[in-house]
Write an enzyme that holds these catalytic residues in place. Structure first.
Site, mmCIF file in Angstrom:
data_model
loop_
_atom_site.group_PDB
_atom_site.id
_atom_site.type_symbol
_atom_site.label_atom_id
_atom_site.label_comp_id
_atom_site.label_asym_id
_atom_site.label_seq_id
_atom_site.Cartn_x
_atom_site.Cartn_y
_atom_site.Cartn_z
ATOM 1 N N ASN A 260 0.830 -1.162 -0.144
ATOM 2 C CA ASN A 260 0.069 -0.016 -0.016
ATOM 3 C C ASN A 260 0.845 1.186 0.088
ATOM 4 O O ASN A 260 1.497 1.527 0.978
ATOM 5 C CB ASN A 260 -0.783 0.002 1.292
ATOM 6 C CG ASN A 260 -1.550 0.953 1.412
ATOM 7 O OD1 ASN A 260 -1.912 2.082 0.401
ATOM 8 N ND2 ASN A 260 -2.258 1.335 2.648
ATOM 9 N N LYS B 135 0.192 4.277 -0.401
ATOM 10 C CA LYS B 135 -0.463 5.268 0.336
ATOM 11 C C LYS B 135 -0.164 6.843 -0.524
ATOM 12 O O LYS B 135 0.007 6.418 -1.875
ATOM 13 C CB LYS B 135 0.017 5.848 1.582
ATOM 14 C CG LYS B 135 -0.309 4.329 2.554
ATOM 15 C CD LYS B 135 0.147 4.551 4.041
ATOM 16 C CE LYS B 135 -0.253 3.325 4.719
ATOM 17 N NZ LYS B 135 -0.058 3.318 6.133
ATOM 18 N N HIS C 103 -9.537 1.481 4.584
ATOM 19 C CA HIS C 103 -8.376 1.784 5.239
ATOM 20 C C HIS C 103 -8.661 2.496 6.429
ATOM 21 O O HIS C 103 -9.295 3.692 6.117
ATOM 22 C CB HIS C 103 -7.331 2.155 4.546
ATOM 23 C CG HIS C 103 -5.790 1.964 5.103
ATOM 24 N ND1 HIS C 103 -5.493 3.220 6.071
ATOM 25 C CD2 HIS C 103 -4.813 1.354 5.068
ATOM 26 C CE1 HIS C 103 -4.190 2.767 6.480
ATOM 27 N NE2 HIS C 103 -3.888 1.597 5.890
ATOM 28 N N GLU D 173 -7.094 5.261 7.812
ATOM 29 C CA GLU D 173 -6.724 6.523 7.330
ATOM 30 C C GLU D 173 -7.927 6.950 6.710
ATOM 31 O O GLU D 173 -8.398 8.045 6.643
ATOM 32 C CB GLU D 173 -5.545 6.583 6.539
ATOM 33 C CG GLU D 173 -4.076 6.277 7.394
ATOM 34 C CD GLU D 173 -3.319 5.602 6.708
ATOM 35 O OE1 GLU D 173 -3.133 5.841 5.215
ATOM 36 O OE2 GLU D 173 -2.295 5.116 7.471
ATOM 37 N N GLU E 102 -5.752 -4.556 10.599
ATOM 38 C CA GLU E 102 -4.770 -3.576 10.689
ATOM 39 C C GLU E 102 -4.970 -2.954 11.943
ATOM 40 O O GLU E 102 -5.742 -1.850 12.088
ATOM 41 C CB GLU E 102 -4.645 -2.737 9.600
ATOM 42 C CG GLU E 102 -4.379 -3.228 8.176
ATOM 43 C CD GLU E 102 -3.669 -2.332 7.254
ATOM 44 O OE1 GLU E 102 -2.621 -2.533 6.751
ATOM 45 O OE2 GLU E 102 -4.370 -1.552 6.973
ATOM 46 N N GLY F 116 2.383 2.492 10.683
ATOM 47 C CA GLY F 116 2.968 3.577 10.782
ATOM 48 C C GLY F 116 3.793 3.985 11.927
ATOM 49 O O GLY F 116 4.723 4.713 12.109
ATOM 50 N N SER G 29 3.110 -1.857 10.676
ATOM 51 C CA SER G 29 4.375 -1.932 10.675
ATOM 52 C C SER G 29 4.972 -3.598 10.522
ATOM 53 O O SER G 29 6.112 -4.129 11.220
ATOM 54 C CB SER G 29 4.769 -1.598 12.308
ATOM 55 O OG SER G 29 4.546 -0.168 12.410
HETATM 56 P P1 PGA Z 1 2.521 0.384 7.787
HETATM 57 O O1 PGA Z 1 1.319 0.597 7.037
HETATM 58 O O2 PGA Z 1 3.121 -1.144 7.057
HETATM 59 O O3 PGA Z 1 3.440 1.570 7.337
HETATM 60 O O4 PGA Z 1 2.313 0.123 8.959
HETATM 61 C C1 PGA Z 1 0.250 -0.502 6.895
HETATM 62 C C2 PGA Z 1 -1.018 -0.035 6.299
HETATM 63 O O5 PGA Z 1 -1.419 1.065 6.809
HETATM 64 O O6 PGA Z 1 -1.509 -0.498 5.293
#
Ligand code: PGA
Length: 249
Positions: A9, A11, A94, A96, A166, A172, A212
């Site tokens: 992803n 982003k 997601h 976000e 997630e 992140g 992460s």
């Molecule tokens: P990350 O993000 O691996 O940077 O923690 C995962 C995601 O949000 O899909």
């Protein structure tokens, strides 16, 4: 049986040129993966990256799609448009999108339905925030997310959905769920799917872990019976990092 999947992803990272460079590098190093591989890119990259990855084992996902089929929705991108680029998946729900863009269960339900109607497979994200885990409420939160947006689907429709667990506190942040925490939730999710759609559909459903996930922890996460791969943010932005996670299978 269900498929193992490693999905990136990106982003809101990478210009078109940078995205093309990353996809080109991935194409050259990901040859015979032991799992399905997907890259999720910004909308404007989709057509170019999908064309570039044709004939490779890497499929392409959008990171979002509109909750309307077409019409006067300035700035939005429909599921039909995503499909027309050559993408085959779309990430929906997601955290976000839920947190920053007000995406409710009802909106996400529309998106899932439009994705499926247009031949896209949704990668549907669920997960609790830190306060919810601290209060021991993670199971009920994830249950409500599944029931609110997915459990109106027919069994035939649901069979096309990939789920990504997630935990928001792990995204992140460098804080990964332990393999035990992740396995426990994945088993909970599979149990909910079994109760709704039956054991066969539940056993066929790929449930990815995200938050992460990286080359160091991927193997210990993927070793669990209900963890069928990962949705990878930060570590999908460099070809060798992403490849190392794919190689965890
Ligand atoms: P990350 O993000 O691996 O940077 O923690 C995962 C995601 O949000 O899909």
């Amino acid at each position: 049986m269900r498929k193992n999947i490693v999905a990136g992803n990106w982003k809101m990272n990478k210009t078109l040129q940078e995205g093309v460079a990353l996809a080109t590098e991935l194409k050259s190093i990901v040859k015979n993966p032991n799992c399905d591989v997907i890259v999720g890119t910004p909308f404007i990259h989709l057509a170019t990256v999908a064309e570039l990855l044709k004939g490779s084992p890497i499929a392409v996902a959008a990171e979002n799609c509109a909750d309307h089929a077409s019409g006067a929705y300035t700035g939005e991108v429909s599921a039909a448009m995503v499909k027309s680029t050559g993408a085959s998946y779309v990430i929906i729900g997601h955290s976000e999108r839920r947190a920053y863009y007000g995406e409710t269960y009802a909106i996400l339900k529309e998106k899932v339905q439009l994705a499926l109607a247009n031949g896209l497979r949704p990668i549907f994200c669920v997960g609790e925030v830190k306060e919810e885990r601290e209060a021991g409420r993670q199971n009920e939160v994830v249950k409500a997310q599944l029931e609110g947006s997915l459990f109106g689907l027919t069994a035939e429709e649901f069979a096309k959905v990939v789920i990504a667990y997630e935990p928001v506190w792990a995204i992140g942040t460098g804080l990964t769920a332990t393999p035990e925490q992740a396995q426990e939730m994945h088993s909970h999710i599979r149990g909910l799917v079994a109760a709704k759609y039956g054991r066969e559909i539940a056993d066929g459903c790929s449930i990815l872990y995200g938050g992460s996930c990286n080359a160091k922890n991927a193997a210990s996460l993927f070793a669990n019976p209900d963890i069928d791969g990962g949705l990878i943010g930060g570590a999908s932005l460099k070809a060798e990092d992403f490849k190392a996670i794919i190689d965890a299978f």
